[in-house]
Design a protein around this motif. Structure first.
Motif, mmCIF file in Angstrom:
data_model
loop_
_atom_site.group_PDB
_atom_site.id
_atom_site.type_symbol
_atom_site.label_atom_id
_atom_site.label_comp_id
_atom_site.label_asym_id
_atom_site.label_seq_id
_atom_site.Cartn_x
_atom_site.Cartn_y
_atom_site.Cartn_z
ATOM 1 N N GLN A 60 0.768 -1.297 -0.065
ATOM 2 C CA GLN A 60 -0.134 -0.009 0.081
ATOM 3 C C GLN A 60 0.662 1.261 0.115
ATOM 4 N N GLY A 61 1.964 1.080 0.126
ATOM 5 C CA GLY A 61 2.991 2.578 -0.159
ATOM 6 C C GLY A 61 2.927 3.167 1.088
ATOM 7 N N VAL A 62 2.674 2.785 2.265
ATOM 8 C CA VAL A 62 2.614 3.343 3.646
ATOM 9 C C VAL A 62 3.911 3.291 4.287
ATOM 10 N N VAL A 112 -10.752 -3.208 0.751
ATOM 11 C CA VAL A 112 -9.508 -2.876 0.559
ATOM 12 C C VAL A 112 -8.796 -3.528 -0.537
ATOM 13 N N LEU A 113 -8.931 -4.724 -0.826
ATOM 14 C CA LEU A 113 -8.274 -5.353 -1.849
ATOM 15 C C LEU A 113 -8.775 -5.119 -3.334
ATOM 16 N N LEU A 114 -10.071 -4.729 -3.399
ATOM 17 C CA LEU A 114 -10.640 -4.459 -4.480
ATOM 18 C C LEU A 114 -10.757 -3.141 -5.051
ATOM 19 N N TRP A 115 -9.958 -2.259 -4.069
ATOM 20 C CA TRP A 115 -10.174 -0.743 -4.512
ATOM 21 C C TRP A 115 -9.416 -0.583 -5.575
ATOM 22 N N PRO A 116 -10.202 0.268 -6.567
ATOM 23 C CA PRO A 116 -9.664 0.608 -7.863
ATOM 24 C C PRO A 116 -8.339 1.553 -7.707
ATOM 25 N N GLY A 117 -7.502 1.450 -8.566
ATOM 26 C CA GLY A 117 -6.306 2.348 -8.601
ATOM 27 C C GLY A 117 -5.354 1.553 -8.003
ATOM 28 N N THR A 118 -4.416 2.278 -7.429
ATOM 29 C CA THR A 118 -2.956 1.757 -6.802
ATOM 30 C C THR A 118 -3.246 1.370 -5.465
ATOM 31 N N HIS A 119 -3.294 2.312 -4.625
ATOM 32 C CA HIS A 119 -3.481 2.188 -3.041
ATOM 33 C C HIS A 119 -4.624 2.650 -2.400
ATOM 34 N N ALA A 120 -5.141 1.901 -1.500
ATOM 35 C CA ALA A 120 -6.416 2.244 -0.927
ATOM 36 C C ALA A 120 -6.263 3.446 -0.054
ATOM 37 N N PRO A 121 -7.384 4.317 0.348
ATOM 38 C CA PRO A 121 -7.055 5.305 1.100
ATOM 39 C C PRO A 121 -6.576 5.041 2.512
ATOM 40 N N LEU A 122 -5.812 6.103 3.092
ATOM 41 C CA LEU A 122 -5.300 5.710 4.554
ATOM 42 C C LEU A 122 -6.600 5.622 5.499
ATOM 43 N N THR A 160 12.214 -8.911 -6.609
ATOM 44 C CA THR A 160 12.661 -8.579 -5.410
ATOM 45 C C THR A 160 11.679 -8.604 -4.105
ATOM 46 N N THR A 161 10.687 -7.865 -4.213
ATOM 47 C CA THR A 161 9.537 -7.549 -3.472
ATOM 48 C C THR A 161 8.274 -7.693 -3.960
ATOM 49 N N PRO A 162 7.383 -8.109 -3.248
ATOM 50 C CA PRO A 162 6.091 -8.409 -4.000
ATOM 51 C C PRO A 162 5.344 -7.059 -4.231
ATOM 52 N N ASP A 163 4.543 -6.953 -5.256
ATOM 53 C CA ASP A 163 3.840 -5.802 -5.473
ATOM 54 C C ASP A 163 2.425 -5.840 -4.928
ATOM 55 N N LEU A 164 1.634 -4.796 -5.344
ATOM 56 C CA LEU A 164 0.021 -4.656 -4.799
ATOM 57 C C LEU A 164 -0.645 -5.738 -5.203
ATOM 58 N N MET A 165 -0.496 -6.263 -6.294
ATOM 59 C CA MET A 165 -1.204 -7.400 -7.078
ATOM 60 C C MET A 165 -0.960 -8.659 -6.096
ATOM 61 N N ASP A 166 0.542 -8.965 -5.980
ATOM 62 C CA ASP A 166 0.616 -9.905 -5.107
ATOM 63 C C ASP A 166 -0.097 -10.131 -3.905
ATOM 64 N N PHE A 167 -0.110 -8.935 -3.067
ATOM 65 C CA PHE A 167 -0.601 -8.902 -1.890
ATOM 66 C C PHE A 167 -2.093 -9.191 -1.795
ATOM 67 N N ARG A 168 -2.707 -8.514 -3.111
ATOM 68 C CA ARG A 168 -4.391 -8.466 -3.027
ATOM 69 C C ARG A 168 -4.614 -10.291 -3.474
ATOM 70 N N VAL A 169 -3.881 -10.841 -3.971
ATOM 71 C CA VAL A 169 -4.305 -12.291 -4.154
ATOM 72 C C VAL A 169 -3.887 -12.913 -2.799
ATOM 73 N N ALA A 170 -2.790 -12.815 -2.368
ATOM 74 C CA ALA A 170 -2.306 -13.521 -1.072
ATOM 75 C C ALA A 170 -3.221 -13.231 0.276
ATOM 76 N N MET A 171 -3.614 -11.876 0.353
ATOM 77 C CA MET A 171 -4.355 -11.848 1.577
ATOM 78 C C MET A 171 -5.808 -12.203 1.549
ATOM 79 N N ALA A 172 -6.402 -12.299 0.202
ATOM 80 C CA ALA A 172 -7.575 -12.828 -0.084
ATOM 81 C C ALA A 172 -7.766 -14.207 0.158
ATOM 82 N N THR A 173 -6.694 -14.915 0.469
ATOM 83 C CA THR A 173 -6.727 -16.505 0.901
ATOM 84 C C THR A 173 -7.313 -16.499 2.409
#
Length: 428
Positions: free
Chosen positions: A263-265, A317-327, A394-407
């Motif tokens: 999420q770039g926080v 949060v995981l389906l939020w359109p765009g890059t990052h969900a609002p804080l 080297t590091t997972p991106d937003l899409m990687d986290f979206r799929v992983a956290m949805a499990t």
């Protein structure tokens, strides 16, 4: 309330009146032990990226630290419950601190993946002894009507350890480094062993502790079998399986990487967001304790509502359109996840309420397995999904986290189904 229950409540009130100082001193020392246990449990949450650099491991290996700790925790719950019933809280709390100090020393001193993994396993073993011991202590010293509230207050007090393991520990690691910080934690943990041994008493004076009875191995097996046969034990187990693991996954391991890498926080903001569920626990824990004691029929509907809210919030949060969900949305997610901590104690209340006093430890241990087994499965699923989707990056991106956290949603569906099934059996 039946006549035996009234008699038990009167006896508890008389005990509280005759020995109030000793009761509160014993509980206070036990609760402080829980603070240290929660701190040690969560000490890897903000140290994950530093552990990756120090040990040269990937996401799956990183998840194995928390997974092994939780696996040992879950695997030792039943033996610990039986041992608490046999030897009493004082011995078990003192042992837990010694084991956690040894484990944290290994974590602090080693650059080896295997040794750090062993250290985290020891932390899980020591941590496993604490909450069940505190619950047994409360049941021995206080009237039954107070036990749900005191159990929640213990969780609230212990949450201070989780808060210390978030922003303060993150700042300390950045300022002083891995070894000075974790060696200091090990030293503080070791010093607490003498304090607990000197201050905690298993039962009020004049009542023989359960250790004196010294049941045989056969009677231990019987105690375990009888505890599992109680329908309330299964309800408690699946309740904790369903509602407790999302907050553990977020606080103990994957919340910090998800916020910073997915999420770039900033690191500082992420550490404060990790602390939000703990603040929610501190604020609402006593309220949930009152609900459990006075409105037990509300427990299951409340758990199902919290589970639904958790699933919906994660989905947004995981389906939020765009890059990052609002804080603000990430903050809302942290708040909703925080509801799972006090709700999980309902499972221990249910398991304890259906068991005789000499099987409270066994029933609590079985119920406590649920939440930590689910957390273990969720952490491993997320780590495997991240490594699979990450590829050569080297590091997972937003899409990687979206799929992983949805499990996590899959585990919640399984938990709700089994909870409803066990509840139906209880009614029959």
């Amino acid at each position: 309330m039946t006549a035996p229950e009234k008699s038990k409540a009167r006896a508890g009130r008389q005990t509280a009146v005759s020995l109030p100082a000793r009761a509160w001193v014993s509980w206070g020392a036990a609760a402080l032990t829980y603070v240290i246990a929660i701190f040690n449990r969560g000490s890897l949450g903000v140290a994950g990226p530093m552990a990756t650099d120090r040990l040269g491991v990937g996401a799956t290996a990183l998840s194995s630290f928390a997974a092994v700790q939780l696996a040992v925790f879950a695997a030792t719950q039943v033996p610990v419950g039986l041992l608490v019933d046999r030897h009493g809280p004082r011995t078990m709390l003192t042992t837990s601190l010694a084991v956690m100090a040894a484990g944290q020393t290994m974590v602090a001193s080693s650059h080896s993946f295997a040794l750090v993994l062993t250290g985290r396993a020891l932390l899980g073993c020591g941590d496993a002894m604490v909450m069940i011991s505190v619950l047994r202590l409360i049941a021995s010293w206080f009237p039954a009507a107070r036990t749900p509230v005191l159990a929640q207050v213990t969780v609230v007090v212990g949450t201070a350890g989780g808060l210390a393991a978030a922003p303060p520990l993150s700042a300390a690691l950045r300022a002083f480094g891995w070894e000075p910080v974790f060696f200091s934690v090990a030293l503080i943990t070791a010093c607490m062993t003498a304090g607990v041994w000197l201050t905690v008493r298993n039962t009020p004076d004049g009542h023989a502790p359960s250790a004196v009875r010294g049941p045989s191995p056969e009677s231990l097996r019987t105690a375990l079998s009888e505890a599992w046969r109680q329908p309330t034990t299964a309800v408690g187990l699946w309740l904790m399986f369903t509602v407790h693991f999302p907050v553990q996954v977020f606080v103990l391991l994957w919340g910090y990487p998800f916020l910073t890498h997915g999420q770039g926080v900033s690191a500082a903001t992420a550490s404060y967001l990790i602390a939000v569920p703990l603040v929610v626990t501190m604020v609402l824990g006593p309220v949930f304790g009152v609900i459990s004691g006075r409105r037990p029929q509300w427990r299951l509907p409340l758990v199902l509502a919290i589970t639904g809210a958790t699933t919906v919030t994660w989905a947004v949060v995981l389906l939020w359109p765009g890059t990052h969900a609002p804080l603000a949305l990430l903050f809302l997610l942290a708040v909703v996840l925080g509801l799972g901590n006090p709700a999980a104690v309902f499972g221990l209340d249910i398991a304890r309420s259906g068991s005789p006093s000499h099987r409270i430890g066994a029933a609590s241990g079985i119920a406590n397995i649920g939440g930590y087994t689910a957390a273990l499965l969720a952490m491993m699923l997320i780590g495997a999904a991240l490594d699979h989707g990450q590829g050569a990056a080297t590091t997972p991106d937003l899409m990687d986290f979206r799929v992983a956290m949805a499990t996590q949603i899959t585990l919640q569906v399984v938990g709700v189904s089994l909870l409803w099934r066990s509840r139906s059996r209880l009614r029959k």
